[in-house]
Structure formats: structure tokens, C-alpha cells
Design a protein around this motif. Structure first.
Motif, PDB file in Angstrom:
ATOM      1  N   GLY A  56     -49.399  21.809   6.313  1.00 23.77           N
ATOM      2  CA  GLY A  56     -49.979  22.923   7.065  1.00 23.77           C
ATOM      3  C   GLY A  56     -51.230  23.509   6.439  1.00 23.77           C
ATOM      4  O   GLY A  56     -51.774  24.498   6.942  1.00 23.77           O
ATOM      5  N   LYS A  59     -55.308  19.735   6.041  1.00 20.26           N
ATOM      6  CA  LYS A  59     -55.846  18.430   5.622  1.00 20.26           C
ATOM      7  C   LYS A  59     -56.187  17.562   6.835  1.00 20.26           C
ATOM      8  O   LYS A  59     -57.275  17.017   6.944  1.00 20.26           O
ATOM      9  CB  LYS A  59     -54.836  17.695   4.716  1.00 20.26           C
ATOM     10  N   SER A  60     -55.205  17.421   7.743  1.00 19.96           N
ATOM     11  CA  SER A  60     -55.444  16.580   8.935  1.00 19.96           C
ATOM     12  C   SER A  60     -56.561  17.162   9.770  1.00 19.96           C
ATOM     13  O   SER A  60     -57.443  16.436  10.242  1.00 19.96           O
ATOM     14  CB  SER A  60     -54.176  16.486   9.792  1.00 19.96           C
ATOM     15  N   THR A  61     -56.533  18.472   9.953  1.00 24.29           N
ATOM     16  CA  THR A  61     -57.567  19.113  10.771  1.00 24.29           C
ATOM     17  C   THR A  61     -58.944  18.841  10.187  1.00 24.29           C
ATOM     18  O   THR A  61     -59.878  18.507  10.908  1.00 24.29           O
ATOM     19  CB  THR A  61     -57.300  20.626  10.864  1.00 24.29           C
TER      20      THR A  61
HETATM   21  P1  ADP Z   1     -51.798  19.403   7.211  1.00 34.71           P
HETATM   22  O1  ADP Z   1     -52.365  18.105   7.685  1.00 34.71           O
HETATM   23  O2  ADP Z   1     -52.357  19.873   5.901  1.00 34.71           O
HETATM   24  O3  ADP Z   1     -50.299  19.395   7.174  1.00 34.71           O
HETATM   25  P2  ADP Z   1     -52.793  20.437   9.729  1.00 34.71           P
HETATM   26  O4  ADP Z   1     -54.256  20.275   9.666  1.00 34.71           O
HETATM   27  O5  ADP Z   1     -52.039  19.444  10.534  1.00 34.71           O
HETATM   28  O6  ADP Z   1     -52.218  20.547   8.252  1.00 34.71           O
HETATM   29  O7  ADP Z   1     -52.439  21.851  10.294  1.00 34.71           O
HETATM   30  C1  ADP Z   1     -52.927  23.038   9.726  1.00 34.71           C
HETATM   31  C2  ADP Z   1     -52.352  24.212  10.457  1.00 34.71           C
HETATM   32  O8  ADP Z   1     -52.837  24.225  11.791  1.00 34.71           O
HETATM   33  C3  ADP Z   1     -50.844  24.225  10.573  1.00 34.71           C
HETATM   34  O9  ADP Z   1     -50.388  25.533  10.413  1.00 34.71           O
HETATM   35  C4  ADP Z   1     -50.575  23.717  11.959  1.00 34.71           C
HETATM   36  O10 ADP Z   1     -49.390  24.254  12.471  1.00 34.71           O
HETATM   37  C5  ADP Z   1     -51.782  24.239  12.711  1.00 34.71           C
HETATM   38  N1  ADP Z   1     -52.145  23.350  13.832  1.00 34.71           N
HETATM   39  C6  ADP Z   1     -52.417  22.037  13.747  1.00 34.71           C
HETATM   40  N2  ADP Z   1     -52.763  21.522  14.940  1.00 34.71           N
HETATM   41  C7  ADP Z   1     -52.709  22.568  15.813  1.00 34.71           C
HETATM   42  C8  ADP Z   1     -52.970  22.720  17.217  1.00 34.71           C
HETATM   43  N3  ADP Z   1     -53.361  21.664  17.951  1.00 34.71           N
HETATM   44  N4  ADP Z   1     -52.815  23.943  17.755  1.00 34.71           N
HETATM   45  C9  ADP Z   1     -52.449  25.007  17.012  1.00 34.71           C
HETATM   46  N5  ADP Z   1     -52.187  24.947  15.692  1.00 34.71           N
HETATM   47  C10 ADP Z   1     -52.325  23.745  15.092  1.00 34.71           C
END
Ligand code: ADP
Ligand code: MG
Length: 259
Positions: A56, A59-61
């Protein structure tokens, strides 16, 4: 502590001073939720960057913003000299340079391995079918899976499917590869075959950003490790320093939980 750091070209024989990716003050929100907070990052040609951090943390974002699978709202992203704007031409140009592998492979289940690999070269690179098949076989051989070319993804193990996904990306001749937890969905005995493929890519000089919790990979392959928490880059360093001498309390806590 949130010492936003700014990468400078590290002294590494495989790294040139050609800037491949630059993120300048990148911010992103999902609705009200501030998911990326002033991210600054410079990635030079030949770098192997591992991004780690709690679930959360964004990283992915962050890596999905680099090829516009997610849209950032503030700041600049520049890939291979092309600024990432809403201009479709720029987005297409950047996507040609950036390959991506995901946790869940994302292969087309109704297409054979070979067809999966030929699709983008034919439709995006405008190759002839025979040319695309020759390129696909070259990369399938490189990830040691050429003998499975006529099978469907569902007939392969997870490790094999991920290697196909890597080969499929390579068929587009990307300058940069982004990996988002490519081994997280694999059974333990299949992790190594995928990591070995990534190591070979790194040895061939591919510029890579890998989100992974494989700290062995980070220690041996990465030239730089980036730690993210709560939407910020908290700390970055070359791997030895990062693991032996973490600076921030949050990094120390994270490392104590995963090592
Ligand atoms: P990681 O890859 O580090 O686990 P993410 O980038 O997937 O983290 O997510 C970062 C945060 O954004 C998390 O709290 C996640 O719940 C939130 N999040 C991710 N995708 C979405 C989305 N499409 N809409 C709303 N919140 C999102
Ligand atoms: Mg993630």
C-alpha cells in the motif's frame, strides 16, 4: 523523516550517464487519497533499481505511472526524453520503450505462447507475421521456453507463464523493463527460474525497475534500492549500504520484518 532523495548516476560500470526516466515532483491522488507525494527519481541507462516498501505504499502506482497505466496529476515524468503528457503520440512513444511484467502474467489465455508474443510486434511495430514469429522465437529461446511455443498459457506452470510474459515484452525491443512483483504469485520452486531470467536481462544491460521483495535479488543485481512508505521515497542507497546501514526508522522496521 521523509528525506526525499534524488538519484544521481551511480558509479557502476554498467550504468551510463544517459538519463532514461525522470520523475520530478510527481503527485497522484485516488479521489481524496494522496497516493504519491512528491516523488523525485532519476534512472540512468543500465540501472537495475529495486523498489521495496510495505504493501500500500504506492510502489505499483509509481511504476504504473511511468507507462501511463495510471495518470499522475502533478509533476513531470520524462521517459527517454519524451515528456509524459496526455498527448496520445507521446504515450504511444513511451509505451514502445517501456516493457512491463506484472504479478499475474496477464497473458491472453485463448492465444498460444507464440501468438501472445507476436501480437504487439504485428499490430504496434507493424512487423510481418513471419518476422514477428522469428523475433518471438528468439526471445522464447532466450527465456528457455521455445519448446512451449505452441501451447496455451493454461498448459504452462506459473514460472513458465511469467517467462513467456517477459519474452513477450522483450519482443517489442523495450529500452526499459518495469517489473511489478513478478515472482509474488509463484510457487517457491518457480521463483528462481524467473529471477534467473531477470538476472540475465540485467547482465545484458537492460535498464530495469523491479518492485520485489526478493532481497537476495536486490543485493546481488540491483545497483540501487529505493524504499517507499506512505507514498513517499523515504530512502535510497546502493544495496550494501541500504541493507547494512539503513538510515530511517521506517526502513529499519521494514527490513526487520522481511529479512
Ligand atoms: P503497493 O504496490 O505499494 O502495494 P499501490 O500502489 O498498489 O501500493 O497502492 C497504494 C495505495 O493506493 C493503497 O492504499 C491502495 O489501496 C490505493 N489504491 C491503489 N489503486 C487504487 C485505485 N485504483 N483506486 C483507489 N485507491 C487505490
Ligand atoms: Mg503493488
Amino acid at each position: 523523516m521523509s528525506d526525499q532523495t534524488n538519484g544521481t548516476a551511480p558509479k557502476d560500470p554498467g550504468v551510463s550517464n544517459e538519463l532514461m526516466i525522470e520523475l520530478k515532483g510527481v503527485n497522484k491522488w485516488y479521489g481524496d487519497f494522496h497516493v504519491l507525494k512528491d516523488i523525485n527519481l532519476k534512472v540512468y541507462k543500465g540501472e537495475r533499481i529495486v523498489v521495496c516498501g510495505p504493501s500500500g505504499s504506492g510502489k505499483s502506482t509509481m511504476i504504473r505511472c511511468i507507462n501511463h497505466l495510471e495518470e499522475h496529476q502533478k509533476g513531470d515524468i520524462i521517459v527517454s526524453g519524451t515528456p509524459l503528457t496526455n498527448d496520445l503520440k507521446n504515450i504511444e512513444a513511451i509505451r514502445k520503450e517501456v516493457g512491463m511484467c506484472f504479478q499475474h502474467f496477464n497473458l491472453f489465455p485463448h492465444l498460444t505462447v507464440l501468438e501472445n508474443c507476436c501480437l504487439a510486434p504485428i499490430w504496434v511495430r507493424k512487423m510481418s507475421r513471419s518476422e514477428a514469429e522469428a523475433v518471438a522465437m528468439k526471445y522464447l529461446e532466450r527465456v528457455q521456453i521455445a519448446e512451449q511455443a505452441l501451447k496455451y498459457p493454461g498448459q504452462l506452470s506459473g514460472g513458465q507463464q511469467q517467462r513467456v510474459a517477459i519474452a513477450r515484452s522483450l519482443c517489442m525491443s523495450p529500452q526499459i523493463m518495469l517489473f511489478d512483483e513478478p515472482t509474488s504469485a509463484l510457487d517457491p520452486e518457480m521463483v528462481k527460474e524467473v529471477l534467473d531470467t531477470m538476472v540475465e536481462l540485467a547482465e545484458d544491460g537492460m535498464t530495469m525497475i523491479c518492485v520485489t521483495h526478493e532481497m537476495g535479488f536486490a543485493k546481488t543485481v540491483a545497483n540501487r534500492v529505493i524504499f517507499m512508505d506512505a507514498g513517499q521515497v523515504i530512502e535510497e542507497n546502493e544495496p550494501h549500504e541500504f541493507f547494512e546501514n539503513p538510515q530511517s526508522e521506517r526502513t529499519k522496521l521494514f527490513l526487520s520484518q522481511i529479512l
